[in-house]
Design a protein around this motif. Structure first.
Motif, PDB file in Angstrom:
ATOM      1  N   LEU A  37       0.822  -1.276  -0.070  1.00  0.00           N
ATOM      2  CA  LEU A  37      -0.106   0.045  -0.238  1.00  0.00           C
ATOM      3  C   LEU A  37       0.932   1.339  -0.040  1.00  0.00           C
ATOM      4  O   LEU A  37       1.741   1.333   0.772  1.00  0.00           O
ATOM      5  CB  LEU A  37      -1.013   0.007   1.285  1.00  0.00           C
ATOM      6  CG  LEU A  37      -2.100  -0.869   1.330  1.00  0.00           C
ATOM      7  CD1 LEU A  37      -2.651  -0.973   2.751  1.00  0.00           C
ATOM      8  CD2 LEU A  37      -2.967  -0.748   0.043  1.00  0.00           C
ATOM      9  N   LEU A  39       0.474   5.036   0.448  1.00  0.00           N
ATOM     10  CA  LEU A  39      -0.511   5.950   1.069  1.00  0.00           C
ATOM     11  C   LEU A  39       0.192   7.141   1.455  1.00  0.00           C
ATOM     12  O   LEU A  39       1.575   7.213   1.515  1.00  0.00           O
ATOM     13  CB  LEU A  39      -1.250   5.357   2.173  1.00  0.00           C
ATOM     14  CG  LEU A  39      -1.997   4.018   1.774  1.00  0.00           C
ATOM     15  CD1 LEU A  39      -2.386   3.387   3.061  1.00  0.00           C
ATOM     16  CD2 LEU A  39      -3.183   4.220   0.880  1.00  0.00           C
ATOM     17  N   ILE A  62      -6.319   2.170   4.115  1.00  0.00           N
ATOM     18  CA  ILE A  62      -6.633   3.137   2.968  1.00  0.00           C
ATOM     19  C   ILE A  62      -7.330   4.195   3.532  1.00  0.00           C
ATOM     20  O   ILE A  62      -7.579   5.353   3.465  1.00  0.00           O
ATOM     21  CB  ILE A  62      -7.175   2.609   1.889  1.00  0.00           C
ATOM     22  CG1 ILE A  62      -6.184   1.434   1.122  1.00  0.00           C
ATOM     23  CG2 ILE A  62      -7.494   3.574   0.732  1.00  0.00           C
ATOM     24  CD1 ILE A  62      -6.692   0.523   0.186  1.00  0.00           C
ATOM     25  N   SER A  66      -8.362   8.683   4.314  1.00  0.00           N
ATOM     26  CA  SER A  66      -9.350   9.137   3.328  1.00  0.00           C
ATOM     27  C   SER A  66      -9.258  10.689   3.139  1.00  0.00           C
ATOM     28  O   SER A  66      -9.579  11.327   1.986  1.00  0.00           O
ATOM     29  CB  SER A  66     -10.671   8.685   3.673  1.00  0.00           C
ATOM     30  OG  SER A  66     -11.156   9.314   4.821  1.00  0.00           O
ATOM     31  N   LEU A  69      -6.547  11.762   0.345  1.00  0.00           N
ATOM     32  CA  LEU A  69      -6.714  10.652  -0.658  1.00  0.00           C
ATOM     33  C   LEU A  69      -7.953  11.319  -1.455  1.00  0.00           C
ATOM     34  O   LEU A  69      -8.864  11.524  -1.032  1.00  0.00           O
ATOM     35  CB  LEU A  69      -6.823   9.411  -0.450  1.00  0.00           C
ATOM     36  CG  LEU A  69      -5.518   8.376  -0.120  1.00  0.00           C
ATOM     37  CD1 LEU A  69      -6.107   7.083   0.095  1.00  0.00           C
ATOM     38  CD2 LEU A  69      -4.618   8.548  -1.116  1.00  0.00           C
ATOM     39  N   LEU A  72      -7.300   6.375  -5.482  1.00  0.00           N
ATOM     40  CA  LEU A  72      -6.600   5.294  -5.337  1.00  0.00           C
ATOM     41  C   LEU A  72      -6.403   4.487  -6.366  1.00  0.00           C
ATOM     42  O   LEU A  72      -7.417   4.243  -7.120  1.00  0.00           O
ATOM     43  CB  LEU A  72      -7.208   4.254  -4.087  1.00  0.00           C
ATOM     44  CG  LEU A  72      -6.237   3.043  -3.750  1.00  0.00           C
ATOM     45  CD1 LEU A  72      -5.520   3.445  -2.712  1.00  0.00           C
ATOM     46  CD2 LEU A  72      -7.162   2.016  -3.512  1.00  0.00           C
ATOM     47  N   LEU A  98     -11.524   5.596  -7.400  1.00  0.00           N
ATOM     48  CA  LEU A  98     -11.091   4.496  -7.514  1.00  0.00           C
ATOM     49  C   LEU A  98     -10.772   4.162  -8.990  1.00  0.00           C
ATOM     50  O   LEU A  98     -11.773   4.200  -9.756  1.00  0.00           O
ATOM     51  CB  LEU A  98     -12.043   3.061  -6.815  1.00  0.00           C
ATOM     52  CG  LEU A  98     -11.427   1.849  -6.800  1.00  0.00           C
ATOM     53  CD1 LEU A  98     -10.207   1.680  -5.914  1.00  0.00           C
ATOM     54  CD2 LEU A  98     -12.482   0.822  -6.488  1.00  0.00           C
ATOM     55  N   TYR A 110       0.817   5.966 -10.726  1.00  0.00           N
ATOM     56  CA  TYR A 110       1.022   6.242  -9.378  1.00  0.00           C
ATOM     57  C   TYR A 110       2.303   7.381  -9.315  1.00  0.00           C
ATOM     58  O   TYR A 110       2.160   8.401  -8.862  1.00  0.00           O
ATOM     59  CB  TYR A 110       1.132   5.302  -8.442  1.00  0.00           C
ATOM     60  CG  TYR A 110       1.714   5.764  -6.962  1.00  0.00           C
ATOM     61  CD1 TYR A 110       0.688   6.207  -6.097  1.00  0.00           C
ATOM     62  CD2 TYR A 110       2.970   5.752  -6.619  1.00  0.00           C
ATOM     63  CE1 TYR A 110       1.005   6.486  -4.931  1.00  0.00           C
ATOM     64  CE2 TYR A 110       3.619   5.974  -5.333  1.00  0.00           C
ATOM     65  CZ  TYR A 110       2.622   6.594  -4.520  1.00  0.00           C
ATOM     66  OH  TYR A 110       2.985   6.933  -3.362  1.00  0.00           O
ATOM     67  N   GLY A 121      -3.058   7.356  -3.777  1.00  0.00           N
ATOM     68  CA  GLY A 121      -2.535   6.301  -3.409  1.00  0.00           C
ATOM     69  C   GLY A 121      -2.469   5.100  -4.242  1.00  0.00           C
ATOM     70  O   GLY A 121      -3.162   5.200  -5.422  1.00  0.00           O
TER      71      GLY A 121
END
Length: 128
Positions: A37, A39, A62, A66, A69, A72, A98, A110, A121
């Motif tokens: 992950l 983040l 995750i 939030s 973010l 994701l 998402l 990313y 993330g």
């Protein structure tokens, strides 16, 4: 105290991925075998090997971030697979967009969005 372990599976900070494959990832002059992950707080080991293994608990880190973010990127491995509707709803309810894609595409995307200082993330399932 680290209880004899060299690390606790967490690296604070945001880092681009240098490479992926062979069951892991390279980043920050290190390598890691297994899923990750990435983040806003840092990069952590993630004990997920397929979308079928997802649980609410696995996604909790995750959602704990939030507020930091907007998007994701979810890397599903070598193949794109259907993402469970219940989990999609959880992202929608948290206000996190998402995007589900192969792990390689997710890692590359990313890196681009991280370089743009976006609130991004990544949940990346390791590929062989």
């Amino acid at each position: 105290m680290n209880n004899g372990r060299l690390y606790d599976g967490f690296l604070p900070g945001r880092y681009p991925f240098d490479a992926y494959g062979n069951g892991g990832f390279r980043f920050a002059d290190m390598s890691h075998r297994g899923s990750l992950l990435a983040l806003p707080s840092g990069i952590r080991a993630w004990p997920i090997n397929s979308v079928a293994e997802l649980t609410d608990e696995a996604l909790d880190p995750i959602f704990a971030e939030s507020n930091e973010l907007e998007l994701l990127l979810f890397g599903t491995g070598t193949d794109i697979v259907a993402f469970p509707a219940a989990f999609r709803a959880r992202f929608r309810d948290a206000g996190i967009s998402l995007d589900v894609m192969q792990t390689g595409a997710a890692a590359r995307t990313y890196n681009i969005l991280l370089a743009e200082n976006r609130k991004v993330g990544a949940a990346l399932i390791a590929v062989p």
